[in-house]
Write a protein that holds these residues in place. Structure first.
Motif, PDB file in Angstrom:
ATOM      1  N   TRP A 295      17.124   2.238   2.954  1.00  0.00           N
ATOM      2  CA  TRP A 295      15.908   2.526   3.727  1.00  0.00           C
ATOM      3  C   TRP A 295      14.711   1.831   3.088  1.00  0.00           C
ATOM      4  N   ASN A 296      14.555   1.995   1.785  1.00  0.00           N
ATOM      5  CA  ASN A 296      13.443   1.365   1.079  1.00  0.00           C
ATOM      6  C   ASN A 296      13.523  -0.153   1.156  1.00  0.00           C
TER       7      ASN A 296
ATOM      8  N   ASN B  72      13.013  -1.617   4.901  1.00  0.00           N
ATOM      9  CA  ASN B  72      11.645  -1.397   5.373  1.00  0.00           C
ATOM     10  C   ASN B  72      10.641  -2.218   4.580  1.00  0.00           C
ATOM     11  N   GLN B  73      10.874  -2.377   3.301  1.00  0.00           N
ATOM     12  CA  GLN B  73       9.977  -3.208   2.505  1.00  0.00           C
ATOM     13  C   GLN B  73      10.070  -4.669   2.941  1.00  0.00           C
TER      14      GLN B  73
ATOM     15  N   PHE C  55       7.530   4.696   4.332  1.00  0.00           N
ATOM     16  CA  PHE C  55       8.969   4.714   4.181  1.00  0.00           C
ATOM     17  C   PHE C  55       9.360   4.863   2.715  1.00  0.00           C
TER      18      PHE C  55
ATOM     19  N   VAL D  62      12.336   3.711  13.113  1.00  0.00           N
ATOM     20  CA  VAL D  62      11.845   2.582  12.323  1.00  0.00           C
ATOM     21  C   VAL D  62      10.343   2.738  12.096  1.00  0.00           C
TER      22      VAL D  62
ATOM     23  N   MET E 184      14.410  -5.001  10.475  1.00  0.00           N
ATOM     24  CA  MET E 184      14.174  -3.876  11.382  1.00  0.00           C
ATOM     25  C   MET E 184      15.417  -3.558  12.202  1.00  0.00           C
TER      26      MET E 184
ATOM     27  N   PHE F 198       6.597   1.640  10.994  1.00  0.00           N
ATOM     28  CA  PHE F 198       5.923   0.330  11.058  1.00  0.00           C
ATOM     29  C   PHE F 198       4.443   0.524  10.783  1.00  0.00           C
TER      30      PHE F 198
ATOM     31  N   VAL G 247      17.496  -1.260  10.034  1.00  0.00           N
ATOM     32  CA  VAL G 247      16.948   0.105   9.996  1.00  0.00           C
ATOM     33  C   VAL G 247      17.245   0.820  11.310  1.00  0.00           C
TER      34      VAL G 247
END
Length: 521
Positions: free
Chosen positions: A118-119, A122-123, A14, A164, A154, A166, A157
């Motif tokens: 997004w970063n 997801n992080q 991601f 998403v 999540m 993973f 996202v």
């Protein structure tokens, strides 16, 4: 503990292969010594985080920074709606159109806030996954807390982007992360929340307990997830069983002592109240100052506001009260607030109003303020456009008041009135009459009772109750308002269903071929 990297870059999927990995410049998150990253150089693989409690704290700290910002997540959720806009004032707030494109629905896959959120989310999900992994050996409660934090990340996202990514901590850099569809992500988040509910401690409305995950916070997020389920799985509408579950979850929260509270703006103080289900030590300075004029000040912010954010006239008109003023006695409901005038601007309010600020503004000494060019500081209802504005155009909003501290670290994330309205909405979806329930809230907020309640009424009521609380975009998509025409929206975007998802950032697609760009981009 040292942070160990493989000899080659770790490809999270991601984050772009061409950008830095886990550095503050990419994600606004500084990795702490308590984090463990995927694999070490001797090939032994992921061996767990060394300090589970410290790693959980790091996720909270990262999320706190993400939620207190005025751009990024807040902008994607609020500036993209009929509730908030950031007009360019001369050369101020131009920023190469980054704010204007959000309000107009003309953003692209290269929009910086789309990439940053997004970063960030997801992080956060990945760091929580490291904690949950058996190699980290968390306690049952620690695992449940990490599952709640992963579910929150999540969920965002899934809600914002649809897809998403993973990966497991043990997966090496040569493996591209799998990508959940929206429906698959829904089931994954639901499972995490069920585990979190089972493993987290329960708490009533206690400030000392509700700044971290509790059973009730997880129940709240599960209710929100189920209320939006039909959107996420692509169904025509909600299922009765899901709405029954929403009602049951809200009832369980109610049974722990959470309740609607009188004194709307008192809820947004640091003081304990009956409404706050989950709060974070996020600074509320951006919620206060991003719309205040440079000459509006408080004792701990003598530099004043930064004169950006405004609301639309049509959103202001959702509230009861005189259409062009908002002083005491103008017939307004409590949630619209009030603007001090020469008779009541004093040190109890610093001359700064509550809620929606329109008309002449005053200082703490009840003197009329001026803008920097010495014009009367009169906030106008109408704006000429997204560009061509002066310092005074647009109604400003303020929910957290600087008389309680101009940069207080106490921001509400989940609130009981939201849960209460979720229950009312679930009743409406089931064909039941929620009018009395909604009117209970309205009377408490000094608004007139409604004759009946439907989907549009619920959307409007949620707007009046929950403005600038991160939910307007999601509410408008679920209840059918996100594609409507509003002032300064690009006509080509009106009715465009593809805008209900943000694009997958261009950099993310380059780094993970399992991602596919969303339709319309």
């Amino acid at each position: 503990m040292k942070i160990m990297f493989n000899k080659q870059f770790i490809k999270i999927g991601f984050l772009s292969i061409t950008t830095c990995i886990f550095l503050a410049a990419c994600t606004d998150l500084e990795i702490k010594e308590t984090d463990s990253i995927i694999s070490d150089s001797d090939g032994e693989g992921f061996s767990g985080v060394e300090n589970v409690e410290g790693s959980i704290t790091n996720v909270y700290n990262a999320l706190r920074g993400h939620l207190e910002s005025q751009d990024n997540f807040f902008a994607l959720q609020e500036v993209s709606t009929d509730e908030m806009l950031v007009p360019t004032r001369g050369t101020d707030w131009g920023d190469n159109g980054i704010w204007r494109t959000l309000h107009q629905h003309t953003w692209s896959p290269s929009h910086q806030y789309v990439l940053t959120v997004w970063n960030q989310m997801n992080q956060n999900a990945f760091l929580a996954t490291e904690i949950i992994d058996p190699a980290s050996n968390p306690t049952t409660e620690q695992k449940a807390e990490a599952q709640f934090l992963r579910a929150y990340a999540m969920y965002q996202v899934m809600d914002l982007y649809g897809q998403v990514p993973f990966r497991e901590p043990q997966e090496g850099p040569e493996i591209e992360p799998r990508v959940f569809t929206r429906a698959e992500a829904f089931e994954f988040v639901l499972a995490d929340l069920n585990d979190a509910i089972a493993g987290l401690p329960s708490s009533g409305p206690d400030n000392a307990a509700t700044n971290t995950a509790t059973k009730e916070a997880a129940q709240f997020l599960k209710a929100r997830l189920l209320l939006n389920k039909f959107v996420y799985v692509g169904a025509a509408g909600p299922e009765v069983a899901d709405m029954d579950a929403v009602i049951d979850l809200v009832d369980e929260i109610t049974n722990k002592g959470y309740a609607l509270q009188e004194g709307y703006f008192d809820i947004f103080k640091e003081d304990q109240d009956t409404e706050t289900i989950w709060w974070m030590a996020s600074g509320v300075g951006n919620r206060i100052w991003n719309g205040m004029h440079y000459n509006q000040i408080s004792p701990d912010n003598t530099g004043g506001g930064w004169n950006g954010f405004s609301t639309l006239a049509e959103f202001y008109d959702l509230f009861e009260g005189a259409p062009n003023t908002n002083n005491i006695g103008d017939g307004q409901e409590e949630r619209r607030g009030w603007v001090p005038d020469a008779t009541n601007a004093d040190d109890t309010n610093l001359g700064i109003g509550y809620g929606f600020l329109i008309g002449q503004q005053y200082n703490v000494d009840a003197e009329p303020l001026q803008d920097r060019a010495k014009n009367p500081l009169v906030f106008t209802k109408e704006l000429p456009g997204l560009v061509g504005n002066n310092e005074r155009t647009g109604i400003r909003t303020i929910k957290y008041h600087p008389v309680n501290g101009g940069f207080t670290g106490h921001q509400i994330i989940f609130r009981y009135a939201d849960a209460y309205l979720m229950k009312a909405e679930a009743m409406v979806w089931k064909g039941e009459d929620a009018t009395a329930m909604v009117n209970t809230l309205r009377v408490l907020r000094k608004a007139q009772p409604l004759a009946s309640v439907g989907a549009q009424t619920i959307l409007d009521e949620r707007g009046r109750e929950l403005w600038v609380e991160f939910v307007r975009r999601t509410d408008m998509i679920r209840l059918g308002g996100f594609g409507k025409d509003w002032q300064f929206k690009d006509p080509a975007s009106v009715g465009d269903k593809t805008k209900e998802l943000y694009p997958i950032p261009s950099n993310a697609i380059l780094s993970n071929t399992n991602l596919v760009q969303n339709p319309g981009y």
